[in-house]
Scaffold this motif. Structure first.
Motif, PDB file in Angstrom:
ATOM      1  N   ALA A  75       0.548  -1.509   0.069  1.00 28.97           N
ATOM      2  CA  ALA A  75       0.376  -0.199  -0.145  1.00 28.97           C
ATOM      3  C   ALA A  75       1.034   1.015  -0.252  1.00 28.97           C
ATOM      4  O   ALA A  75       0.365   2.363  -0.179  1.00 28.97           O
ATOM      5  N   ALA A  76       2.343   0.786   0.375  1.00 31.99           N
ATOM      6  CA  ALA A  76       3.171   2.497  -0.264  1.00 31.99           C
ATOM      7  C   ALA A  76       3.306   2.313  -1.280  1.00 31.99           C
ATOM      8  O   ALA A  76       3.513   2.188  -1.835  1.00 31.99           O
ATOM      9  N   LYS A  77       2.640   4.465  -1.109  1.00 37.41           N
ATOM     10  CA  LYS A  77       3.495   5.196  -2.348  1.00 37.41           C
ATOM     11  C   LYS A  77       4.845   5.347  -2.540  1.00 37.41           C
ATOM     12  O   LYS A  77       5.183   6.237  -1.632  1.00 37.41           O
ATOM     13  N   LEU A  78       5.306   5.132  -3.752  1.00 39.17           N
ATOM     14  CA  LEU A  78       6.900   5.615  -3.918  1.00 39.17           C
ATOM     15  C   LEU A  78       6.365   6.434  -4.814  1.00 39.17           C
ATOM     16  O   LEU A  78       5.781   6.275  -6.172  1.00 39.17           O
ATOM     17  N   ALA A  79       7.716   7.540  -4.849  1.00 42.91           N
ATOM     18  CA  ALA A  79       7.620   8.493  -6.456  1.00 42.91           C
ATOM     19  C   ALA A  79       9.653   8.829  -5.928  1.00 42.91           C
ATOM     20  O   ALA A  79       9.789   9.650  -5.469  1.00 42.91           O
ATOM     21  N   VAL A  80       9.902   8.583  -7.840  1.00 39.19           N
ATOM     22  CA  VAL A  80      11.098   8.591  -7.888  1.00 39.19           C
ATOM     23  C   VAL A  80      10.713  10.078  -8.986  1.00 39.19           C
ATOM     24  O   VAL A  80      10.726  10.122 -10.321  1.00 39.19           O
ATOM     25  N   VAL A  81      11.701  11.153  -8.361  1.00 39.16           N
ATOM     26  CA  VAL A  81      11.838  12.378  -8.971  1.00 39.16           C
ATOM     27  C   VAL A  81      13.450  12.796  -9.607  1.00 39.16           C
ATOM     28  O   VAL A  81      14.108  12.714  -8.293  1.00 39.16           O
ATOM     29  N   PHE A  82      13.272  13.603 -11.017  1.00 35.68           N
ATOM     30  CA  PHE A  82      14.299  13.761 -11.186  1.00 35.68           C
ATOM     31  C   PHE A  82      14.842  14.803 -12.380  1.00 35.68           C
ATOM     32  O   PHE A  82      12.811  14.498 -13.030  1.00 35.68           O
ATOM     33  N   GLY A  83      15.484  15.097 -12.363  1.00 31.09           N
ATOM     34  CA  GLY A  83      15.415  16.629 -13.506  1.00 31.09           C
ATOM     35  C   GLY A  83      15.842  15.369 -14.808  1.00 31.09           C
ATOM     36  O   GLY A  83      15.949  14.776 -14.860  1.00 31.09           O
ATOM     37  N   GLY A  84      15.324  16.650 -16.431  1.00 32.12           N
ATOM     38  CA  GLY A  84      16.203  16.448 -17.181  1.00 32.12           C
ATOM     39  C   GLY A  84      14.874  15.093 -18.201  1.00 32.12           C
ATOM     40  O   GLY A  84      15.103  15.230 -19.291  1.00 32.12           O
ATOM     41  N   VAL A  85      14.090  15.473 -17.613  1.00 31.97           N
ATOM     42  CA  VAL A  85      12.583  15.088 -18.147  1.00 31.97           C
ATOM     43  C   VAL A  85      11.596  16.225 -17.654  1.00 31.97           C
ATOM     44  O   VAL A  85      11.490  16.513 -16.589  1.00 31.97           O
ATOM     45  N   SER A  86      10.757  15.300 -18.455  1.00 29.36           N
ATOM     46  CA  SER A  86       9.478  17.094 -18.302  1.00 29.36           C
ATOM     47  C   SER A  86       9.094  16.229 -17.081  1.00 29.36           C
ATOM     48  O   SER A  86       8.091  15.720 -16.020  1.00 29.36           O
ATOM     49  N   ILE A  87       8.718  17.601 -16.139  1.00 29.55           N
ATOM     50  CA  ILE A  87       7.916  17.977 -14.760  1.00 29.55           C
ATOM     51  C   ILE A  87       6.054  16.872 -14.451  1.00 29.55           C
ATOM     52  O   ILE A  87       6.103  16.662 -13.915  1.00 29.55           O
ATOM     53  N   ASN A  88       5.722  17.749 -15.696  1.00 30.87           N
ATOM     54  CA  ASN A  88       4.168  17.391 -15.833  1.00 30.87           C
ATOM     55  C   ASN A  88       3.939  15.835 -14.929  1.00 30.87           C
ATOM     56  O   ASN A  88       2.666  15.646 -13.852  1.00 30.87           O
ATOM     57  N   PRO A  89       4.609  15.196 -15.605  1.00 34.00           N
ATOM     58  CA  PRO A  89       3.874  13.454 -15.323  1.00 34.00           C
ATOM     59  C   PRO A  89       4.183  12.958 -13.691  1.00 34.00           C
ATOM     60  O   PRO A  89       4.060  12.963 -12.931  1.00 34.00           O
ATOM     61  N   GLN A  90       5.912  14.206 -13.457  1.00 28.34           N
ATOM     62  CA  GLN A  90       5.941  13.142 -12.024  1.00 28.34           C
ATOM     63  C   GLN A  90       4.956  13.959 -10.866  1.00 28.34           C
ATOM     64  O   GLN A  90       4.442  13.900  -9.506  1.00 28.34           O
ATOM     65  N   MET A  91       4.108  15.014 -11.276  1.00 24.25           N
ATOM     66  CA  MET A  91       3.462  16.524 -10.713  1.00 24.25           C
ATOM     67  C   MET A  91       2.048  15.853 -10.540  1.00 24.25           C
ATOM     68  O   MET A  91       1.643  15.496  -9.434  1.00 24.25           O
ATOM     69  N   LEU A  92       1.531  14.430 -11.997  1.00 22.51           N
ATOM     70  CA  LEU A  92       0.445  13.857 -11.713  1.00 22.51           C
ATOM     71  C   LEU A  92       0.907  13.058 -10.577  1.00 22.51           C
ATOM     72  O   LEU A  92      -0.619  12.235  -9.806  1.00 22.51           O
ATOM     73  N   HIS A  93       1.880  12.595 -10.754  1.00 20.69           N
ATOM     74  CA  HIS A  93       1.686  11.226  -9.981  1.00 20.69           C
ATOM     75  C   HIS A  93       1.961  11.722  -8.153  1.00 20.69           C
ATOM     76  O   HIS A  93       1.406  10.691  -7.172  1.00 20.69           O
ATOM     77  N   LEU A  94       2.132  12.686  -8.226  1.00 15.19           N
ATOM     78  CA  LEU A  94       2.109  13.529  -7.025  1.00 15.19           C
ATOM     79  C   LEU A  94       1.184  13.632  -6.306  1.00 15.19           C
ATOM     80  O   LEU A  94       0.680  13.861  -5.460  1.00 15.19           O
ATOM     81  N   ARG A  95      -0.224  13.703  -7.581  1.00 19.44           N
ATOM     82  CA  ARG A  95      -1.735  13.765  -6.505  1.00 19.44           C
ATOM     83  C   ARG A  95      -1.680  12.868  -5.394  1.00 19.44           C
ATOM     84  O   ARG A  95      -1.687  11.663  -6.050  1.00 19.44           O
TER      85      ARG A  95
END
Length: 421
Positions: free
Chosen positions: A102-122
């Motif tokens: 049930a744990a939710k992980l988010a792996v975020v880094f530069g060099g790619v679009s920020i939009n998919p990462q923002m969607l994942h963090l909703r």
């Protein structure tokens, strides 16, 4: 030592066994019980010693999942490179499937679009693995908050500072709750890291795993004398005669990575450059092709020296010598991992002989400078013992000026660029 004696739950022990983790390494045995107790840890252990599992396993056990929505970030793991972020994320994700699905992980880094990462963090996340710059971008976009972080992990803390993240780290730390667990892991600890550790963790449990002869990676190291302009020819010769299946070649600059890779492809050798200015998609493709043996050679800058885990990589070549003895440790540590043997070749030019002697002295190496028939260096370096010590810092007018040094470097690069065969 068995993982079962470290206080981990049966679910975690089963997950570790399923992933072929049987006996704990020295750093895992020392760190896991302390982290489970909620104490701060500063751990120094050699490359390839299992530091990622040393903090991932106890963090998952300590993680408290609630039904609250949105999720609040409890664990923040900061890393210096995209590749290390992905590697830590893969390790945690594989363990979560069995331990905390049930744990939710988010792996975020530069060099790619920020939009998919923002969607994942909703809806939030429980654990965030991030590079500092992209994390701050997401915070500025109100995509996440650090107000509920209970554990901060700095993985490869010295590299974080080397890459110029000091200001970003200070900003991030200022946003964290004062009461939290702090974990710093690295293979080397520079004075800057000690200063950072003192600021964020006043009374940590220090763990330093000494490198014993029994614990040292089984890496055979060689130093080859060669003129700068003939290094690519020597590399091609070694690839042909030694029949290496895969080789990671380290160079100093993006330009050198591109140039050497082009020359190898001209010789019908499957090679690609790997450096920080490639797109994330290209970097992922190069690593995937290398791991699958579709590439024979990857020519990389030091971005690949940390966090890149290539299973059964037989050889590392220092085409350009690293800047420091610490970088040397991380470079050659890409081979000889997980109990396997490896090879590390160093190309030593007459211009770099003194620098290599300094690295060797700091590493306690006694390597004879070898010559490969047909590739002997045209000029012999002056032995260190015969150099006149410059006790006064040099004499004005005698020392090379900055322009002189730049001209010499340009001449050396021009000579190397002529090596197209």
């Amino acid at each position: 030592m068995s993982f079962s004696s470290l206080g981990l739950t049966p679910a975690l022990l089963s997950a570790l066994r399923d992933r072929s983790y049987t006996d704990a390494t020295a750093v895992q045995a020392a760190a896991i019980p302390v982290i489970l107790q909620g104490k701060d840890v500063i751990a120094e252990a050699q490359t390839g010693s299992g530091k990622t599992i040393a903090f991932c396993a106890p963090l998952l056990q300590n993680l408290v999942l609630t039904a609250a929505r949105p999720r609040a970030v409890q664990v923040l793991i900061l890393v210096p490179t995209r590749e290390l972020a992905a590697q830590v994320g893969t390790t945690l994700s594989s363990l979560c499937k069995s331990v905390a699905p049930a744990a939710k992980l988010a792996v975020v880094f530069g060099g790619v679009s920020i939009n998919p990462q923002m969607l994942h963090l909703r809806g939030g996340a429980d654990i965030v693995i991030a590079t500092p710059g992209r994390l701050l971008d997401l915070i500025d976009h109100n995509a996440l908050s650090l107000a509920c972080v209970t554990t901060l992990v700095l993985d490869e803390a010295d590299r974080l500072l080397e890459l110029g993240f000091a200001d970003e780290l200070n900003r991030i730390v200022a946003m964290l709750p004062a009461q939290r667990q702090n974990l710093l892991f690295s293979a080397t600890f520079a004075p800057e890291v000690e200063s950072l550790a003192a600021r964020i963790s006043p009374q940590p449990q220090r763990i330093r795993i000494e490198v014993t002869d029994a614990g040292k990676p089984d890496i055979t190291q060689r130093a080859i004398r060669v003129d700068a302009a003939r290094r690519t020819q020597l590399l091609r010769h070694l690839l042909s005669t030694e029949k290496w299946p895969r080789v990671l070649v380290f160079v100093a600059t993006k330009y050198a990575a591109e140039l050497v890779a082009v020359k190898l492809r001209r010789a019908h050798i499957a090679a690609e450059p790997f450096h920080g200015e490639l797109t994330q998609g290209k970097r992922e493709q190069v690593l995937a092709d290398f791991k699958a043996s579709r590439l024979k050679v990857v020519v990389a800058t030091d971005v690949a020296a940390r966090g890149i885990d290539i299973a059964q990589l037989p050889v590392v070549v220092n085409y350009d010598l690293p800047r420091s003895s610490d970088d040397y440790i991380h470079r050659i540590g890409r081979t000889g991992r997980a109990g396997l043997s490896g090879l590390a070749y160093n190309f030593v030019t007459p211009e770099s002989a003194a620098h290599f002697a300094l690295i060797a002295r700091k590493q306690g190496l006694r390597l004879e400078l070898e010559s490969i028939p047909g590739f002997e260096a045209s000029a012999l370096p002056v032995p260190v013992s015969e150099r006149v010590p410059d006790v006064n810092g040099g004499v004005k007018g005698k020392r090379p000026s900055k322009k002189d040094k730049l001209r010499a470097l340009a001449a050396q690069q021009a000579a190397a660029a002529k090596d197209d065969n």
